[in-house]
Design an enzyme around this catalytic site. Structure first.
Site, mmCIF file in Angstrom:
data_model
loop_
_atom_site.group_PDB
_atom_site.id
_atom_site.type_symbol
_atom_site.label_atom_id
_atom_site.label_comp_id
_atom_site.label_asym_id
_atom_site.label_seq_id
_atom_site.Cartn_x
_atom_site.Cartn_y
_atom_site.Cartn_z
ATOM 1 C CG ASP A 265 -8.671 -4.405 -2.369
ATOM 2 O OD1 ASP A 265 -9.874 -4.277 -2.150
ATOM 3 O OD2 ASP A 265 -7.961 -3.506 -2.833
ATOM 4 C CG HIS B 289 -2.062 0.909 1.138
ATOM 5 N ND1 HIS B 289 -1.983 2.246 1.446
ATOM 6 C CD2 HIS B 289 -3.319 0.676 0.719
ATOM 7 C CE1 HIS B 289 -3.159 2.794 1.225
ATOM 8 N NE2 HIS B 289 -3.987 1.874 0.779
HETATM 9 N N1 CMC Z 1 4.041 -7.537 -4.870
HETATM 10 C C1 CMC Z 1 5.374 -7.502 -5.088
HETATM 11 N N2 CMC Z 1 6.137 -6.397 -4.957
HETATM 12 C C2 CMC Z 1 5.511 -5.273 -4.589
HETATM 13 C C3 CMC Z 1 4.128 -5.228 -4.339
HETATM 14 C C4 CMC Z 1 3.385 -6.417 -4.484
HETATM 15 N N3 CMC Z 1 2.060 -6.433 -4.259
HETATM 16 N N4 CMC Z 1 3.756 -3.977 -3.999
HETATM 17 C C5 CMC Z 1 4.885 -3.244 -4.023
HETATM 18 N N5 CMC Z 1 5.938 -4.024 -4.380
HETATM 19 C C6 CMC Z 1 7.350 -3.597 -4.479
HETATM 20 C C7 CMC Z 1 7.583 -2.788 -5.749
HETATM 21 O O1 CMC Z 1 7.989 -3.583 -6.816
HETATM 22 C C8 CMC Z 1 8.629 -1.813 -5.290
HETATM 23 O O2 CMC Z 1 9.880 -2.474 -5.332
HETATM 24 P P1 CMC Z 1 11.231 -1.653 -5.652
HETATM 25 O O3 CMC Z 1 11.374 -0.637 -4.554
HETATM 26 O O4 CMC Z 1 12.294 -2.711 -5.635
HETATM 27 O O5 CMC Z 1 11.022 -1.023 -6.999
HETATM 28 C C9 CMC Z 1 8.318 -1.544 -3.826
HETATM 29 O O6 CMC Z 1 7.584 -2.704 -3.376
HETATM 30 C C10 CMC Z 1 7.455 -0.307 -3.616
HETATM 31 O O7 CMC Z 1 6.303 -0.428 -4.413
HETATM 32 P P2 CMC Z 1 5.678 0.745 -5.295
HETATM 33 O O8 CMC Z 1 4.927 0.165 -6.427
HETATM 34 O O9 CMC Z 1 6.747 1.748 -5.599
HETATM 35 O O10 CMC Z 1 4.688 1.383 -4.228
HETATM 36 P P3 CMC Z 1 3.419 2.254 -4.539
HETATM 37 O O11 CMC Z 1 3.113 2.976 -3.275
HETATM 38 O O12 CMC Z 1 3.613 3.072 -5.766
HETATM 39 O O13 CMC Z 1 2.288 1.159 -4.869
HETATM 40 C C11 CMC Z 1 0.467 -0.348 -4.644
HETATM 41 C C12 CMC Z 1 1.322 0.752 -3.963
HETATM 42 C C13 CMC Z 1 -0.750 -0.646 -3.773
HETATM 43 C C14 CMC Z 1 -0.028 0.138 -6.018
HETATM 44 C C15 CMC Z 1 1.337 -1.626 -4.814
HETATM 45 O O14 CMC Z 1 1.764 -2.088 -3.533
HETATM 46 C C16 CMC Z 1 0.603 -2.740 -5.563
HETATM 47 O O15 CMC Z 1 0.607 -2.748 -6.793
HETATM 48 N N6 CMC Z 1 -0.043 -3.698 -4.815
HETATM 49 C C17 CMC Z 1 -0.846 -4.722 -5.430
HETATM 50 C C18 CMC Z 1 -2.213 -4.149 -5.845
HETATM 51 C C19 CMC Z 1 -3.105 -3.942 -4.651
HETATM 52 O O16 CMC Z 1 -3.247 -4.798 -3.785
HETATM 53 N N7 CMC Z 1 -3.788 -2.779 -4.623
HETATM 54 C C20 CMC Z 1 -4.759 -2.456 -3.591
HETATM 55 C C21 CMC Z 1 -4.354 -1.280 -2.763
HETATM 56 S S1 CMC Z 1 -5.371 -1.113 -1.291
HETATM 57 C C22 CMC Z 1 -6.934 -0.711 -1.868
HETATM 58 C C23 CMC Z 1 -6.975 0.600 -2.558
HETATM 59 O O17 CMC Z 1 -6.471 1.593 -2.032
HETATM 60 O O18 CMC Z 1 -7.565 0.668 -3.651
#
Ligand code: CMC
Length: 446
Positions: A380, A322
């Site tokens: 989720d 998140h």
């Molecule tokens: N699985 C594997 N690696 C992950 C995941 C994951 N679910 N989430 C983040 N990472 C890694 C990502 O690759 C990155 O690695 P690095 O620093 O080596 O590049 C690091 O963790 C930070 O992630 P980010 O994508 O830069 O973080 P963000 O804040 O931009 O993204 C997120 C947050 C929710 C989009 C992401 O964690 C994700 O795609 N999660 C899966 C989708 C999900 O469950 N979404 C629901 C969110 S909660 C409900 C809502 O608010 O709608």
């Protein structure tokens, strides 16, 4: 991205004085900026005069360090895993309150008295029916349309039917629009479902609670009596509470940005629904279930964990991670408990799926990659399992999220409209395209 041309250093942070001085050694300039404290969470640096005073913009794609507004509605402490609505912890609201009360709290800032609650519930009940002509809209969609596609269209079309609540400068019309949106969303969602399975639309029943009424419109048929199950109604109500608001997430920011131009509330909420649809946001609950089905057996968990860690593989562990929570999402804790209650009640075939999800969670939480990046289950992760057990197809999961989040969008939209500092949202950019050049007629180009 271009390399930095010079660096600016924060030379002095004066907490007592509530100001910060920014120095740019290259130009020899220095600028004072105010720091505003919040009641909870980090203070903010007021950069509103930065461009006027320095000729510089800030650069923050994804708004990871930017407060886009001042708000009194919801607070999240992502490190501690805390979520407060108007100061009340989400766990207390989920256990002791109900969705109508949470709606009132988000909209009005305080918990209602018994009389206020009764009046509010009456106002919502009074608006649950859809203009009969709107039913024709559904028939224009293909039978196999995704219900989120129908939601985007039908909610946007509300502004074509309810002209008397689109004047954003009239507080009474704003209130009627709030009530209409909260009241009609379950009807719109249930009709999207009924249309997709070819069953007749079921009209709302005013004597039922908000959650019961939604289950009734979704699962009853005119030919049969329908008695809402109290355990499922309570679980539905709790799901609605857990999704009601979540401060400045992508869809809420979309609603605020759309509304900042003076667009009517129905159009703004339709914009929020579009933003929610993406798999990184509200679409994740649908994606979690598909992922669990693809994994299929606990023996394959390590294979999928390895894929999630592989930078060359686009696969991510859905329902994990998140932007704000770097700890267990407090909503996921409540959701997991609710999941057990629902599956116990139904004696469901989804028990193996829950067992698989719990094993996946256990393995991921012990994995160095997930520990180091502070990736925990989010809301989720368990919601899809409950919803499927209750009989919803996966395509309805995000629709339910939109239905619940409508109150948050509406509360945030209203706060923005009433904010004296509100301006049209108009971010700037770091331009790295071509510099000025002269137009070349086509016959002179090679
Ligand atoms: N699985 C594997 N690696 C992950 C995941 C994951 N679910 N989430 C983040 N990472 C890694 C990502 O690759 C990155 O690695 P690095 O620093 O080596 O590049 C690091 O963790 C930070 O992630 P980010 O994508 O830069 O973080 P963000 O804040 O931009 O993204 C997120 C947050 C929710 C989009 C992401 O964690 C994700 O795609 N999660 C899966 C989708 C999900 O469950 N979404 C629901 C969110 S909660 C409900 C809502 O608010 O709608």
């Amino acid at each position: 991205m271009t390399q930095p041309s010079s660096t600016a250093t924060a030379a002095a942070l004066d907490e007592g004085n509530g100001s910060m001085t920014l120095s740019a050694p290259a130009s020899g300039g220095s600028w004072d900026m105010q720091i505003f404290p919040g009641t909870e969470g980090p203070s903010v640096i007021d950069v509103r005069r930065l461009y006027a005073d320095t000729g510089l913009f800030t650069y923050d794609p994804g708004f990871t360090s930017t407060a886009s507004c001042e708000s009194k509605i919801t607070f999240i402490d992502g490190d501690e895993g805390v979520l407060l609505h108007r100061g009340y912890p989400i766990e207390q609201l989920a256990e002791q309150s109900d969705f109508m009360e949470v709606c009132y709290l988000l909209l009005h800032g305080e918990l209602p008295s018994p009389k206020q609650k009764q009046e509010f519930e009456h106002a919502i009940t009074y608006h649950t029916m859809l203009h009969e002509q709107m039913l024709n809209f559904y028939r224009g969609f293909r039978r196999d349309s995704h219900p989120m596609a129908i939601m985007c269209g039908v909610v946007g079309a509300l502004s074509a039917f309810y002209h008397d609540s689109t004047d954003i400068n009239d507080p009474y019309q704003r209130m009627v629009a709030q009530h209409r949106l909260i009241a009609k969303m379950p009807t719109i969602a249930a009709m999207a479902f009924k249309y997709s399975i070819g069953q007749p639309f079921v009209y709302p029943r005013n004597k039922l609670s908000y959650a019961e009424n939604f289950l009734h419109m979704t699962f009853s048929v005119p030919a049969e009596d329908y008695q809402p199950n109290p355990v499922l109604s309570r679980a539905m109500d709790r799901i609605l509470i857990l999704h009601a608001d979540h401060e400045q997430n992508a869809s809420t920011s979309t609603v605020r940005i759309a509304g900042s131009s003076g667009a009517n509330p129905f159009a703004c909420i339709a914009a929020g629904i579009a933003s929610l649809w993406g798999p990184a946001h509200g679409g994740a609950n649908e994606a979690v279930l598909m992922m669990l089905e693809e994994i299929g057996h606990k023996d394959r968990i390590t294979e999928f964990i390895a894929r999630a860690k592989d930078k060359n593989d686009p696969f991510r562990l859905m329902g994990f991670g998140h932007r704000v929570y770097k700890n267990y999402d407090p909503r996921a804790t409540v959701m997991r408990k609710s999941c057990h209650e629902v599956l116990d009640e139904l004696g469901s075939r989804d028990e193996p799926l829950l067992a698989l999800a719990m094993e996946l969670e256990r393995i991921a939480l012990e994995d160095e990659y997930f520990v180091e990046k502070k990736l925990y289950p989010n809301v989720d992760f368990y919601s899809g399992i409950i919803l499927r057990a209750m009989g919803f197809p996966t395509s309805m999961f995000t629709v339910l999220f939109a239905m619940a989040r409508t109150v948050g969008w509406v509360a945030q939209w209203t706060e923005m409209i009433e904010d004296p500092n509100q301006k049209i949202s108009r971010p700037r950019q770091l331009y790295t395209g071509p510099v000025r050049r002269e137009y070349l007629p086509i016959d002179q180009r090679s």
